[in-house]
Design an enzyme around this catalytic site. Structure first.
Site, PDB file in Angstrom:
ATOM      1  N   ASN A  21      62.587  10.478 -20.946  1.00  0.00           N
ATOM      2  CA  ASN A  21      62.965  10.438 -19.537  1.00  0.00           C
ATOM      3  C   ASN A  21      64.485  10.334 -19.501  1.00  0.00           C
ATOM      4  O   ASN A  21      65.058   9.258 -19.685  1.00  0.00           O
ATOM      5  CB  ASN A  21      62.310   9.238 -18.852  1.00  0.00           C
ATOM      6  CG  ASN A  21      62.554   9.205 -17.352  1.00  0.00           C
ATOM      7  OD1 ASN A  21      63.436   9.875 -16.830  1.00  0.00           O
ATOM      8  ND2 ASN A  21      61.772   8.399 -16.653  1.00  0.00           N
ATOM      9  N   ARG A 103      60.182  14.276 -18.770  1.00  0.00           N
ATOM     10  CA  ARG A 103      60.249  14.221 -17.308  1.00  0.00           C
ATOM     11  C   ARG A 103      61.370  15.152 -16.869  1.00  0.00           C
ATOM     12  O   ARG A 103      62.539  14.959 -17.224  1.00  0.00           O
ATOM     13  CB  ARG A 103      60.549  12.806 -16.835  1.00  0.00           C
ATOM     14  CG  ARG A 103      60.705  12.718 -15.314  1.00  0.00           C
ATOM     15  CD  ARG A 103      61.446  11.463 -14.891  1.00  0.00           C
ATOM     16  NE  ARG A 103      61.693  11.452 -13.449  1.00  0.00           N
ATOM     17  CZ  ARG A 103      62.646  10.728 -12.873  1.00  0.00           C
ATOM     18  NH1 ARG A 103      63.447   9.976 -13.607  1.00  0.00           N
ATOM     19  NH2 ARG A 103      62.819  10.772 -11.575  1.00  0.00           N
ATOM     20  N   HIS A 191      60.127  12.070  -7.430  1.00  0.00           N
ATOM     21  CA  HIS A 191      59.428  10.887  -7.949  1.00  0.00           C
ATOM     22  C   HIS A 191      57.931  11.145  -8.111  1.00  0.00           C
ATOM     23  O   HIS A 191      57.107  10.232  -8.040  1.00  0.00           O
ATOM     24  CB  HIS A 191      59.650   9.658  -7.058  1.00  0.00           C
ATOM     25  CG  HIS A 191      61.066   9.167  -7.053  1.00  0.00           C
ATOM     26  ND1 HIS A 191      61.757   8.874  -5.900  1.00  0.00           N
ATOM     27  CD2 HIS A 191      61.932   8.954  -8.069  1.00  0.00           C
ATOM     28  CE1 HIS A 191      62.977   8.476  -6.199  1.00  0.00           C
ATOM     29  NE2 HIS A 191      63.113   8.516  -7.520  1.00  0.00           N
ATOM     30  N   LEU A 219      61.135   2.252  -5.011  1.00  0.00           N
ATOM     31  CA  LEU A 219      62.479   1.729  -4.781  1.00  0.00           C
ATOM     32  C   LEU A 219      63.127   1.372  -6.107  1.00  0.00           C
ATOM     33  O   LEU A 219      62.834   0.340  -6.719  1.00  0.00           O
ATOM     34  CB  LEU A 219      62.425   0.488  -3.876  1.00  0.00           C
ATOM     35  CG  LEU A 219      61.700   0.647  -2.532  1.00  0.00           C
ATOM     36  CD1 LEU A 219      61.726  -0.663  -1.763  1.00  0.00           C
ATOM     37  CD2 LEU A 219      62.307   1.769  -1.709  1.00  0.00           C
ATOM     38  N   SER A 221      66.963   2.796  -8.511  1.00  0.00           N
ATOM     39  CA  SER A 221      68.319   3.282  -8.259  1.00  0.00           C
ATOM     40  C   SER A 221      68.267   4.529  -7.387  1.00  0.00           C
ATOM     41  O   SER A 221      69.103   4.748  -6.518  1.00  0.00           O
ATOM     42  CB  SER A 221      69.027   3.570  -9.580  1.00  0.00           C
ATOM     43  OG  SER A 221      68.286   4.490 -10.355  1.00  0.00           O
ATOM     44  N   GLY A 222      67.251   5.364  -7.616  1.00  0.00           N
ATOM     45  CA  GLY A 222      66.858   6.398  -6.669  1.00  0.00           C
ATOM     46  C   GLY A 222      65.666   5.861  -5.903  1.00  0.00           C
ATOM     47  O   GLY A 222      64.923   5.022  -6.415  1.00  0.00           O
ATOM     48  N   ARG A 251      73.598   6.810  -3.778  1.00  0.00           N
ATOM     49  CA  ARG A 251      73.421   8.029  -2.996  1.00  0.00           C
ATOM     50  C   ARG A 251      73.233   7.705  -1.519  1.00  0.00           C
ATOM     51  O   ARG A 251      72.693   6.670  -1.170  1.00  0.00           O
ATOM     52  CB  ARG A 251      72.199   8.808  -3.514  1.00  0.00           C
ATOM     53  CG  ARG A 251      72.446   9.518  -4.833  1.00  0.00           C
ATOM     54  CD  ARG A 251      71.159  10.136  -5.369  1.00  0.00           C
ATOM     55  NE  ARG A 251      70.585   9.329  -6.417  1.00  0.00           N
ATOM     56  CZ  ARG A 251      69.390   9.571  -6.979  1.00  0.00           C
ATOM     57  NH1 ARG A 251      68.662  10.584  -6.557  1.00  0.00           N
ATOM     58  NH2 ARG A 251      68.935   8.786  -7.938  1.00  0.00           N
ATOM     59  N   ARG A 295      69.889  -7.035  -6.448  1.00  0.00           N
ATOM     60  CA  ARG A 295      69.878  -8.335  -7.126  1.00  0.00           C
ATOM     61  C   ARG A 295      71.287  -8.910  -7.266  1.00  0.00           C
ATOM     62  O   ARG A 295      71.462 -10.134  -7.339  1.00  0.00           O
ATOM     63  CB  ARG A 295      69.197  -8.223  -8.501  1.00  0.00           C
ATOM     64  CG  ARG A 295      69.940  -7.365  -9.493  1.00  0.00           C
ATOM     65  CD  ARG A 295      69.243  -7.314 -10.848  1.00  0.00           C
ATOM     66  NE  ARG A 295      69.950  -6.443 -11.776  1.00  0.00           N
ATOM     67  CZ  ARG A 295      70.997  -6.806 -12.488  1.00  0.00           C
ATOM     68  NH1 ARG A 295      71.463  -8.052 -12.394  1.00  0.00           N
ATOM     69  NH2 ARG A 295      71.586  -5.957 -13.299  1.00  0.00           N
ATOM     70  N   GLU A 347      59.251  -3.477  -7.484  1.00  0.00           N
ATOM     71  CA  GLU A 347      58.410  -4.343  -8.302  1.00  0.00           C
ATOM     72  C   GLU A 347      58.963  -5.754  -8.443  1.00  0.00           C
ATOM     73  O   GLU A 347      58.199  -6.704  -8.632  1.00  0.00           O
ATOM     74  CB  GLU A 347      58.241  -3.742  -9.700  1.00  0.00           C
ATOM     75  CG  GLU A 347      57.461  -2.442  -9.727  1.00  0.00           C
ATOM     76  CD  GLU A 347      57.516  -1.767 -11.085  1.00  0.00           C
ATOM     77  OE1 GLU A 347      57.743  -2.471 -12.097  1.00  0.00           O
ATOM     78  OE2 GLU A 347      57.358  -0.537 -11.150  1.00  0.00           O
ATOM     79  N   GLU A 395      55.499   6.252 -15.336  1.00  0.00           N
ATOM     80  CA  GLU A 395      55.767   7.680 -15.374  1.00  0.00           C
ATOM     81  C   GLU A 395      55.549   8.268 -16.760  1.00  0.00           C
ATOM     82  O   GLU A 395      55.101   9.412 -16.908  1.00  0.00           O
ATOM     83  CB  GLU A 395      57.204   7.947 -14.921  1.00  0.00           C
ATOM     84  CG  GLU A 395      57.482   7.567 -13.483  1.00  0.00           C
ATOM     85  CD  GLU A 395      58.959   7.503 -13.156  1.00  0.00           C
ATOM     86  OE1 GLU A 395      59.386   8.165 -12.204  1.00  0.00           O
ATOM     87  OE2 GLU A 395      59.687   6.785 -13.878  1.00  0.00           O
TER      88      GLU A 395
END
Length: 411
Positions: A21, A103, A191, A219, A221-222, A251, A295, A347, A395
């Site tokens: 990935n 991916r 996604h 949810l 970073s993208g 973004r 965070r 998550e 994924e």
């Protein structure tokens, strides 16, 4: 790292399958036991190389301490891939590497299912690089490197856009002149590997409700949302490119195109400058001026002065855009039975989930505070008419399974 010259279609017990990935500065890797049926969801080995091209790249395997690594300054990405290949070779122990799954973010309108890679497909997929510049070129670089080094090793591209092939035309079309549609300018959705995993695991977790009116919030970073009915995508927030929809780490998400025209015409930004601004300098990072990660920003809200104010504004805008887009998808679905949070922020950030759900009070959404704090599988209160859950995505397992099915001749 070698494969049989004939590359058997069906793996033997003990054969391994590698999933890559690839992003612009990181590569996640996972090795699965391809000979087990059903395919185990947990890899036998996985990890990540990150900071590629930066000053302090690192290599980490799950369960072991992350270490700083020196990567060739001229070809850092190749060096990172070589490090991963060395790790795979050390774990083969006489076993065969059955295949490599990748991916690949964008398959355009042509690739609605996984595809075996060769030089012709590789050349075709390079045409989609402008639509996913943060991921597409790097996945293709890994594929090209392995095609040259080990041409007999089967490689399969698994597309993030493929899950959304069920979108109705009204969701795919852009309000441009009709010939734009015929030229391939349309909403694709992304996604998809994550949403494909949700379509597998949510019925196991929640039963029949998962086949109803469901929204998954990916949810990370993208970020994007997917509205699913009977486990199929019927609407999603990302569109023609991975810039659309929700506000993200760096973004913009959906943006008035007039703002882009203004930046170029009045502020005289070049096309390259605008691209860099939209992909790398906007979102949470751009608004807060401090970080792309909730965070980091959440503790800063308590600070006085500009730092605290900008952190508060960034997070408020981030949550507002999620709530607003969920509301739009609820309208498309005609109601909501199940809301699921996934990916890194979804998550692990109880506070972001709580703020989003507070904005959905008009639907009757109510959380169990203790369950939410614990990142439990079900975080809604018993009386909530909408079931709210948290589900880790996988994924890599989806890519591994799709690859095995393709090589076995299943379609």
């Amino acid at each position: 790292m070698t494969a049989s010259a004939t590359a058997d279609r069906y793996p033997s017990r003990g054969d391994l399958l590698l999933v890559l990935n690839c992003g612009s500065s990181s590569i996640k890797f996972a090795l699965f036991d391809a000979g087990q049926t059903p395919l185990p969801r947990a890899p036998v080995w996985n990890g990540k190389v990150q900071g590629i091209g930066g000053d302090a790249p690192s290599y980490g395997e799950t369960g072991r301490e992350t270490e700083q690594v020196a990567l060739d300054a001229d070809q850092p990405y190749h060096a990172a891939l070589t490090r991963i290949r060395d790790g795979v070779a050390a774990r083969l122990g006489g076993r065969r590497l059955h295949a490599v799954a990748h991916r690949v973010v964008h398959g355009g309108g042509r690739y609605e299912a996984p595809v075996r890679m060769d030089a012709a497909v590789l050349a075709d997929l390079k045409g989609y690089v402008p639509l996913a510049p943060l991921h597409q070129p790097f996945a293709l670089e890994a594929i090209e490197m392995l095609l040259e080094a080990e041409p007999a090793l089967p490689q399969v591209a698994c597309f993030d856009t493929a899950f959304h092939h069920t979108l109705p035309q009204v969701e795919r079309m852009l309000p441009l002149p009709y010939d734009a549609w015929t030229r391939g300018l349309r909403r694709y959705g992304f996604h998809g590997l994550s949403y494909a995993y949700m379509a597998e695991v949510l019925p196991e977790r929640h039963g029949a409700v998962a086949r109803g009116r469901c929204i998954v919030a990916h949810l990370g970073s993208g970020a994007s949302l997917c509205a699913m009915q009977d486990l199929e995508s019927i609407a999603t927030t990302m569109g023609f490119s991975a810039l659309d929809g929700l506000m993200m780490g760096t973004r913009t998400g959906a943006l008035d195109p007039g703002a882009v025209l203004y930046l170029m015409e009045i502020e005289k930004l070049s096309l390259a400058d605008v691209g860099h601004l939209l992909y790398h300098r906007s979102g949470l990072l751009g608004v807060s001026g401090r970080s792309s990660e909730p965070r980091v920003l959440l503790p800063l809200e308590a600070e006085a002065g500009e730092t605290g104010e900008r952190a508060r504004i960034a997070l408020a805008l981030y949550v507002r855009r999620i709530v607003r887009e969920i509301g739009a998808l609820v309208a498309v679905l005609g109601g909501l039975d199940l809301l699921v949070f996934t990916a890194g922020i979804g998550e692990h950030s109880a506070e972001i989930r709580a703020r989003v759900c507070a904005g959905l009070g008009f639907l009757g959404v109510a959380l169990d505070a203790d369950a939410n704090t614990a990142d439990a599988a079900v975080i809604s209160a018993p009386a909530s008419p909408v079931l709210v859950g948290v589900e880790p995505t996988n994924e890599e397992w989806i890519a591994a399974r799709q690859t095995l099915a393709l090589l076995a001749g299943a379609h």
